[in-house]
Design a protein around this motif. Structure first.
Motif, PDB file in Angstrom:
ATOM      1  N   LYS A  87       0.807  -1.232   0.000  1.00  0.00           N
ATOM      2  CA  LYS A  87       0.000   0.000   0.000  1.00  0.00           C
ATOM      3  C   LYS A  87       0.834   1.273   0.000  1.00  0.00           C
ATOM      4  O   LYS A  87       0.317   2.360  -0.218  1.00  0.00           O
ATOM      5  N   THR A  88       2.148   1.148   0.211  1.00  0.00           N
ATOM      6  CA  THR A  88       2.989   2.350   0.251  1.00  0.00           C
ATOM      7  C   THR A  88       3.404   2.847  -1.134  1.00  0.00           C
ATOM      8  O   THR A  88       3.893   3.964  -1.248  1.00  0.00           O
ATOM      9  N   VAL A  89       3.228   2.022  -2.172  1.00  0.00           N
ATOM     10  CA  VAL A  89       3.589   2.455  -3.527  1.00  0.00           C
ATOM     11  C   VAL A  89       2.419   3.254  -4.109  1.00  0.00           C
ATOM     12  O   VAL A  89       1.330   2.718  -4.299  1.00  0.00           O
ATOM     13  N   PRO A  90       2.617   4.537  -4.386  1.00  0.00           N
ATOM     14  CA  PRO A  90       1.537   5.372  -4.908  1.00  0.00           C
ATOM     15  C   PRO A  90       1.131   4.956  -6.327  1.00  0.00           C
ATOM     16  O   PRO A  90       1.980   4.575  -7.134  1.00  0.00           O
ATOM     17  N   VAL A  91      -0.176   5.054  -6.595  1.00  0.00           N
ATOM     18  CA  VAL A  91      -0.719   4.741  -7.920  1.00  0.00           C
ATOM     19  C   VAL A  91      -1.515   5.948  -8.421  1.00  0.00           C
ATOM     20  O   VAL A  91      -2.433   6.411  -7.741  1.00  0.00           O
ATOM     21  N   LEU A  92      -1.153   6.424  -9.603  1.00  0.00           N
ATOM     22  CA  LEU A  92      -1.859   7.526 -10.258  1.00  0.00           C
ATOM     23  C   LEU A  92      -2.534   6.980 -11.511  1.00  0.00           C
ATOM     24  O   LEU A  92      -1.880   6.366 -12.354  1.00  0.00           O
ATOM     25  N   VAL A  93      -3.840   7.190 -11.626  1.00  0.00           N
ATOM     26  CA  VAL A  93      -4.577   6.807 -12.826  1.00  0.00           C
ATOM     27  C   VAL A  93      -4.542   7.983 -13.792  1.00  0.00           C
ATOM     28  O   VAL A  93      -4.856   9.117 -13.407  1.00  0.00           O
ATOM     29  N   VAL A  94      -4.137   7.719 -15.042  1.00  0.00           N
ATOM     30  CA  VAL A  94      -4.163   8.721 -16.101  1.00  0.00           C
ATOM     31  C   VAL A  94      -4.938   8.077 -17.246  1.00  0.00           C
ATOM     32  O   VAL A  94      -4.439   7.160 -17.897  1.00  0.00           O
ATOM     33  N   SER A  95      -6.180   8.534 -17.450  1.00  0.00           N
ATOM     34  CA  SER A  95      -7.064   7.845 -18.383  1.00  0.00           C
ATOM     35  C   SER A  95      -7.895   8.825 -19.204  1.00  0.00           C
ATOM     36  O   SER A  95      -8.062   9.984 -18.833  1.00  0.00           O
ATOM     37  N   GLU A  96      -8.424   8.316 -20.300  1.00  0.00           N
ATOM     38  CA  GLU A  96      -9.345   9.096 -21.123  1.00  0.00           C
ATOM     39  C   GLU A  96     -10.760   9.083 -20.542  1.00  0.00           C
ATOM     40  O   GLU A  96     -11.605   9.850 -20.971  1.00  0.00           O
ATOM     41  N   ILE A  97     -10.998   8.216 -19.589  1.00  0.00           N
ATOM     42  CA  ILE A  97     -12.328   8.091 -18.981  1.00  0.00           C
ATOM     43  C   ILE A  97     -12.550   9.247 -18.013  1.00  0.00           C
ATOM     44  O   ILE A  97     -11.852   9.368 -17.009  1.00  0.00           O
ATOM     45  N   ASP A  98     -13.533  10.070 -18.314  1.00  0.00           N
ATOM     46  CA  ASP A  98     -13.841  11.241 -17.494  1.00  0.00           C
ATOM     47  C   ASP A  98     -15.242  11.089 -16.891  1.00  0.00           C
ATOM     48  O   ASP A  98     -16.149  11.845 -17.208  1.00  0.00           O
ATOM     49  N   LEU A  99     -15.404  10.082 -16.057  1.00  0.00           N
ATOM     50  CA  LEU A  99     -16.684   9.811 -15.400  1.00  0.00           C
ATOM     51  C   LEU A  99     -16.489   9.812 -13.890  1.00  0.00           C
ATOM     52  O   LEU A  99     -15.515   9.246 -13.384  1.00  0.00           O
ATOM     53  N   GLY A 113      -4.499   9.170  -6.985  1.00  0.00           N
ATOM     54  CA  GLY A 113      -4.836  10.327  -7.798  1.00  0.00           C
ATOM     55  C   GLY A 113      -5.427   9.882  -9.118  1.00  0.00           C
ATOM     56  O   GLY A 113      -5.322   8.716  -9.504  1.00  0.00           O
ATOM     57  N   TYR A 114      -6.071  10.833  -9.802  1.00  0.00           N
ATOM     58  CA  TYR A 114      -6.746  10.530 -11.065  1.00  0.00           C
ATOM     59  C   TYR A 114      -6.656  11.763 -11.949  1.00  0.00           C
ATOM     60  O   TYR A 114      -7.054  12.852 -11.531  1.00  0.00           O
ATOM     61  N   LEU A 115      -6.116  11.601 -13.143  1.00  0.00           N
ATOM     62  CA  LEU A 115      -6.051  12.689 -14.113  1.00  0.00           C
ATOM     63  C   LEU A 115      -6.681  12.221 -15.417  1.00  0.00           C
ATOM     64  O   LEU A 115      -6.567  11.054 -15.782  1.00  0.00           O
ATOM     65  N   VAL A 116      -7.334  13.144 -16.110  1.00  0.00           N
ATOM     66  CA  VAL A 116      -7.994  12.838 -17.387  1.00  0.00           C
ATOM     67  C   VAL A 116      -7.123  13.338 -18.536  1.00  0.00           C
ATOM     68  O   VAL A 116      -6.656  14.466 -18.526  1.00  0.00           O
TER      69      VAL A 116
END
Length: 186
Positions: A87-99, A113-116
């Motif tokens: 759980k200590t490794v950070p995960v950032l989602v970078v996706s075309e899905i903007d929902l 985190g989440y970026l579109v």
């Protein structure tokens, strides 16, 4: 180690060296890899969940960036599996899905985190820095977890620091007026 040990160095120089980038679009992966390498990150790439899992186990990244739409496993499944493993490794989602539903699910499975897409390079780098710093403090802070403020940013760059009771709730950014979700996990 304490924060004073890092005086004069950017925190992400210490916290993030090796980034695992999970992206099946070759052009997008190469573009993001080039950007990250220009910032002195070592970038490992995977096109699917199987490759990503192998790299995660064998080469232990400091940070993970994943697309949601992949062959085989989804980015949600990969994120959940990685967070269960470490759980200590950070995960950032970078996706075309903007929902909103996708953003909420990403937070529930442990995404930090989440970026579109398309993501401006400066926003991506700022988000990596913010998430990495939060992850570092999570591991190295001696304050009880429930006393810590939740720190996150709006897509416009406005930074927030709110009480943990706001996790999962949506706030309106005073800068841009956009709704911004408070992350479920640190």
């Amino acid at each position: 180690m304490v924060a004073e040990d890092f005086a004069g160095r950017a925190l992400t120089d210490v916290v993030v060296n090796r980034v695992l980038l999970i992206e099946q679009d070759t052009e997008a992966a190469q573009s993001m890899k080039t950007l990250l390498e220009s910032q002195k990150f070592t970038v490992l790439t995977a096109k699917d969940g199987g490759q990503a899992q192998s790299i995660f186990v064998m080469r232990k990244p400091d940070f993970v960036i994943t697309e949601l739409i992949l062959r085989g496993d989804t980015g949600f499944e990969i994120c959940e599996r990685f967070k269960q493993a470490d759980k200590t490794v950070p995960v950032l989602v970078v996706s075309e899905i903007d929902l909103d539903e996708a953003k909420k699910l990403a937070a529930r499975v442990g995404a930090d985190g989440y970026l579109v897409k398309p993501v401006p390079p400066e926003l991506l780098l700022a988000k990596i820095r913010e998430i990495a710093e939060n992850a570092w403090w999570e591991v190295h802070s001696d304050r009880p977890r429930e006393d810590r403020r939740v720190r996150f940013s709006c897509s416009c760059g406005k930074r927030f620091r709110v009480s943990p009771v706001h996790r999962g709730k949506t706030l309106t950014c005073p800068e841009c007026g956009e709704p911004t979700m408070v992350p479920m996990h640190d």
